[in-house]
Design a protein around this motif. Structure first.
Motif, PDB file in Angstrom:
ATOM      1  N   ASP A 117       0.827  -1.209   0.000  1.00 56.52           N
ATOM      2  CA  ASP A 117       0.000   0.000   0.000  1.00 56.52           C
ATOM      3  C   ASP A 117       0.860   1.257   0.000  1.00 56.52           C
ATOM      4  O   ASP A 117       0.559   2.246  -0.689  1.00 56.52           O
ATOM      5  CB  ASP A 117      -0.934   0.003   1.213  1.00 56.52           C
ATOM      6  CG  ASP A 117      -2.052  -1.023   1.092  1.00 56.52           C
ATOM      7  OD1 ASP A 117      -2.327  -1.459  -0.031  1.00 56.52           O
ATOM      8  OD2 ASP A 117      -2.643  -1.390   2.138  1.00 56.52           O
ATOM      9  N   VAL A 118       1.947   1.217   0.799  1.00 52.22           N
ATOM     10  CA  VAL A 118       2.844   2.378   0.863  1.00 52.22           C
ATOM     11  C   VAL A 118       3.451   2.643  -0.513  1.00 52.22           C
ATOM     12  O   VAL A 118       3.444   3.778  -1.007  1.00 52.22           O
ATOM     13  CB  VAL A 118       3.963   2.147   1.906  1.00 52.22           C
ATOM     14  CG1 VAL A 118       5.019   3.258   1.799  1.00 52.22           C
ATOM     15  CG2 VAL A 118       3.385   2.132   3.316  1.00 52.22           C
ATOM     16  N   PHE A 119       3.968   1.584  -1.153  1.00 53.86           N
ATOM     17  CA  PHE A 119       4.647   1.769  -2.430  1.00 53.86           C
ATOM     18  C   PHE A 119       3.675   2.067  -3.567  1.00 53.86           C
ATOM     19  O   PHE A 119       4.006   2.803  -4.501  1.00 53.86           O
ATOM     20  CB  PHE A 119       5.501   0.547  -2.754  1.00 53.86           C
ATOM     21  CG  PHE A 119       6.805   0.516  -2.017  1.00 53.86           C
ATOM     22  CD1 PHE A 119       7.843   1.365  -2.389  1.00 53.86           C
ATOM     23  CD2 PHE A 119       6.996  -0.316  -0.934  1.00 53.86           C
ATOM     24  CE1 PHE A 119       9.048   1.366  -1.717  1.00 53.86           C
ATOM     25  CE2 PHE A 119       8.193  -0.330  -0.238  1.00 53.86           C
ATOM     26  CZ  PHE A 119       9.227   0.516  -0.629  1.00 53.86           C
ATOM     27  N   LYS A 120       2.476   1.515  -3.502  1.00 52.15           N
ATOM     28  CA  LYS A 120       1.480   1.852  -4.521  1.00 52.15           C
ATOM     29  C   LYS A 120       1.142   3.335  -4.474  1.00 52.15           C
ATOM     30  O   LYS A 120       0.915   3.974  -5.507  1.00 52.15           O
ATOM     31  CB  LYS A 120       0.217   1.017  -4.309  1.00 52.15           C
ATOM     32  CG  LYS A 120       0.348  -0.436  -4.738  1.00 52.15           C
ATOM     33  CD  LYS A 120      -0.942  -1.198  -4.443  1.00 52.15           C
ATOM     34  CE  LYS A 120      -0.822  -2.660  -4.837  1.00 52.15           C
ATOM     35  NZ  LYS A 120      -2.054  -3.429  -4.494  1.00 52.15           N
ATOM     36  N   ILE A 187       8.149  -3.009  -7.049  1.00 51.60           N
ATOM     37  CA  ILE A 187       8.626  -3.789  -5.916  1.00 51.60           C
ATOM     38  C   ILE A 187       8.335  -5.254  -6.209  1.00 51.60           C
ATOM     39  O   ILE A 187       7.402  -5.590  -6.938  1.00 51.60           O
ATOM     40  CB  ILE A 187       7.954  -3.379  -4.583  1.00 51.60           C
ATOM     41  CG1 ILE A 187       6.431  -3.507  -4.671  1.00 51.60           C
ATOM     42  CG2 ILE A 187       8.383  -1.984  -4.181  1.00 51.60           C
ATOM     43  CD1 ILE A 187       5.726  -3.311  -3.319  1.00 51.60           C
ATOM     44  N   PHE A 188       9.162  -6.136  -5.622  1.00 47.45           N
ATOM     45  CA  PHE A 188       9.034  -7.571  -5.861  1.00 47.45           C
ATOM     46  C   PHE A 188       9.037  -8.309  -4.518  1.00 47.45           C
ATOM     47  O   PHE A 188      10.099  -8.723  -4.046  1.00 47.45           O
ATOM     48  CB  PHE A 188      10.201  -8.097  -6.724  1.00 47.45           C
ATOM     49  CG  PHE A 188      10.652  -7.150  -7.798  1.00 47.45           C
ATOM     50  CD1 PHE A 188       9.778  -6.737  -8.788  1.00 47.45           C
ATOM     51  CD2 PHE A 188      11.954  -6.665  -7.813  1.00 47.45           C
ATOM     52  CE1 PHE A 188      10.204  -5.867  -9.789  1.00 47.45           C
ATOM     53  CE2 PHE A 188      12.386  -5.807  -8.803  1.00 47.45           C
ATOM     54  CZ  PHE A 188      11.504  -5.399  -9.795  1.00 47.45           C
ATOM     55  N   LEU A 212      12.843  -1.354  -6.948  1.00 53.17           N
ATOM     56  CA  LEU A 212      13.661  -0.903  -8.065  1.00 53.17           C
ATOM     57  C   LEU A 212      13.027   0.339  -8.681  1.00 53.17           C
ATOM     58  O   LEU A 212      11.820   0.368  -8.941  1.00 53.17           O
ATOM     59  CB  LEU A 212      13.758  -2.010  -9.122  1.00 53.17           C
ATOM     60  CG  LEU A 212      14.565  -1.708 -10.392  1.00 53.17           C
ATOM     61  CD1 LEU A 212      16.045  -1.555 -10.053  1.00 53.17           C
ATOM     62  CD2 LEU A 212      14.370  -2.836 -11.417  1.00 53.17           C
ATOM     63  N   MET A 213      13.849   1.364  -8.860  1.00 51.15           N
ATOM     64  CA  MET A 213      13.381   2.584  -9.524  1.00 51.15           C
ATOM     65  C   MET A 213      14.421   3.000 -10.552  1.00 51.15           C
ATOM     66  O   MET A 213      15.602   3.194 -10.216  1.00 51.15           O
ATOM     67  CB  MET A 213      13.156   3.706  -8.511  1.00 51.15           C
ATOM     68  CG  MET A 213      12.659   4.994  -9.138  1.00 51.15           C
ATOM     69  SD  MET A 213      12.256   6.245  -7.896  1.00 51.15           S
ATOM     70  CE  MET A 213      11.754   7.608  -8.951  1.00 51.15           C
ATOM     71  N   LEU A 230       9.193   4.875   3.493  1.00 50.56           N
ATOM     72  CA  LEU A 230       8.920   3.478   3.800  1.00 50.56           C
ATOM     73  C   LEU A 230       8.844   3.251   5.309  1.00 50.56           C
ATOM     74  O   LEU A 230       7.889   2.661   5.819  1.00 50.56           O
ATOM     75  CB  LEU A 230      10.020   2.598   3.189  1.00 50.56           C
ATOM     76  CG  LEU A 230      10.080   1.150   3.671  1.00 50.56           C
ATOM     77  CD1 LEU A 230       8.830   0.407   3.258  1.00 50.56           C
ATOM     78  CD2 LEU A 230      11.321   0.454   3.102  1.00 50.56           C
ATOM     79  N   MET A 231       9.857   3.716   6.044  1.00 50.58           N
ATOM     80  CA  MET A 231       9.897   3.513   7.491  1.00 50.58           C
ATOM     81  C   MET A 231       8.719   4.197   8.179  1.00 50.58           C
ATOM     82  O   MET A 231       8.114   3.655   9.106  1.00 50.58           O
ATOM     83  CB  MET A 231      11.223   4.044   8.061  1.00 50.58           C
ATOM     84  CG  MET A 231      12.437   3.289   7.578  1.00 50.58           C
ATOM     85  SD  MET A 231      12.337   1.543   8.013  1.00 50.58           S
ATOM     86  CE  MET A 231      13.365   0.822   6.758  1.00 50.58           C
ATOM     87  N   LYS A 232       8.386   5.358   7.715  1.00 47.81           N
ATOM     88  CA  LYS A 232       7.263   6.091   8.302  1.00 47.81           C
ATOM     89  C   LYS A 232       5.952   5.356   8.063  1.00 47.81           C
ATOM     90  O   LYS A 232       5.092   5.280   8.951  1.00 47.81           O
ATOM     91  CB  LYS A 232       7.194   7.496   7.695  1.00 47.81           C
ATOM     92  CG  LYS A 232       6.086   8.358   8.268  1.00 47.81           C
ATOM     93  CD  LYS A 232       6.080   9.736   7.616  1.00 47.81           C
ATOM     94  CE  LYS A 232       4.950  10.597   8.143  1.00 47.81           C
ATOM     95  NZ  LYS A 232       4.917  11.926   7.485  1.00 47.81           N
TER      96      LYS A 232
END
Length: 337
Positions: A117-120, A187-188, A212-213, A230-232
């Motif tokens: 959810d964070v990365f989306k 992300i994988f 990966l970016m 990410l950490m947050k």
């Protein structure tokens, strides 16, 4: 024989009326219409009758057989009905019903969904790769040739086919570049395997989440910004981290992002090996050779990659002090989630 059949029918029906349960019913069925029952014995005598008597006696014998079978069926249905009625009468409908046990998500899955959810929200897509990987994508395409010492660090499970059990989610990097090109943000998440001794913080199977970016002019500043977000997103608060140089063949430069151990608060425990820090996230800028393997021009594109220890993050999130609990299948542990 006419008289004998009529007497047998009368005697059987009288005994049938006295039946009280299925056991008695079965006993009388065997006694009268079983393979060696009384009716069967009478029927065996038909062959000895005169030709002119056989049709009459045969018809009567069949009528007796049908009558007994129908009576047995009726009695069986009645006994079943009575049994059901007694069960209903004995049931107290005012009592509470039995509780239905429901399952829940594994803690690994819970944290993986949170990370996705964070990365989306940052525009990353979620991709998954195979658990059984080729030597090329697991090693060679990641700048780890056959004679590279980093292969010894992987503690690899080799299969007789020449393939390997995926040692890291980094194996999806080149696959993603080949399929999607650049720019790319993905992300994988996946399961990884290592042939190593187990302890409180190491297991032969664990979960990672590779990121990966790739685009033009990607720098370390972009990497740090994503890591902070990410950490947050995972912990919902500021977490003490440290960044130190690290070596990984597929990134240059490479870094180790460590997190202050949340099990002991940085004081030192078996999970962090008494250091107060836990290695969480190897990262760095994608090596030019990896970009080339993915069909991209390193003179035009750059990018960063990171491999998040998903299982270790779960341990920090929930205060789990032994990684082996996560794969134990112990319901006492899993029910807590």
């Amino acid at each position: 024989m006419d008289k004998e059949l009529k007497q047998l029918k009368k005697r059987a029906l009288e005994e049938f009326e006295k039946i009280k349960n299925n056991k008695e019913l079965e006993e009388l069925r065997v006694k009268y219409v079983g393979r060696n029952g009384e009716l069967t014995k009478v029927l065996k005598q038909l062959k000895d009758l005169a030709v002119e008597e056989k049709p009459k006696i045969g018809k009567l014998a069949n009528e007796v057989k049908v009558a007994l079978a129908e009576k047995l069926d009726d009695l069986s249905s009645q006994l079943t009905k009575n049994a059901r009625g007694s069960i209903v009468q004995a049931t107290d409908l005012t009592l509470p019903g039995a509780s239905v046990k429901t399952g829940s998500l594994h803690p690994n899955t819970i944290i993986q969904y949170e990370l996705e959810d964070v990365f989306k929200s940052l525009g990353f897509q979620v991709l998954e790769g195979p658990d059984i990987e080729s030597e090329y994508y697991n090693f060679e395409a990641l700048n780890i040739p056959a004679d590279h010492p980093a292969r010894d660090m992987q503690d690899t499970f080799w299969l007789t086919s020449g393939e390997v059990l995926k040692t890291h989610t980094s194996a999806m990097q080149v696959r993603a570049m080949e399929k999607y090109g650049a720019p790319l943000k993905a992300i994988f998440p996946g399961r990884c395997f290592r042939y190593e001794a187990t302890d409180a913080s190491h297991d032969t199977t664990f979960y990672q989440l590779e990121g990966l970016m790739i685009d033009q002019d990607i720098s370390i500043a972009n990497l740090i910004a994503v890591m902070k977000e990410l950490m947050k997103g995972v912990f919902g608060k500021e977490v003490k981290v440290r960044q130190r140089p690290g070596y990984f063949p597929f990134v240059e430069p490479g870094f180790e992002l460590d997190i202050n151990c949340l099990i002991c608060g940085g004081k030192g425990c078996s999970v962090c090996k008494q250091t107060g820090w836990l290695e969480l996230l190897p990262c760095g800028l994608v090596h030019p050779n990896v970009l080339k393997a993915g069909g991209l021009d390193p003179a035009k594109y750059s990018g960063f990659a990171f491999g998040l220890g998903l299982t270790r993050l779960v341990m920090m999130k929930y205060g789990i002090d032994d990684i082996r609990l996560l794969q134990s299948g112990d319901l006492r542990f899993l029910k807590q989630f």
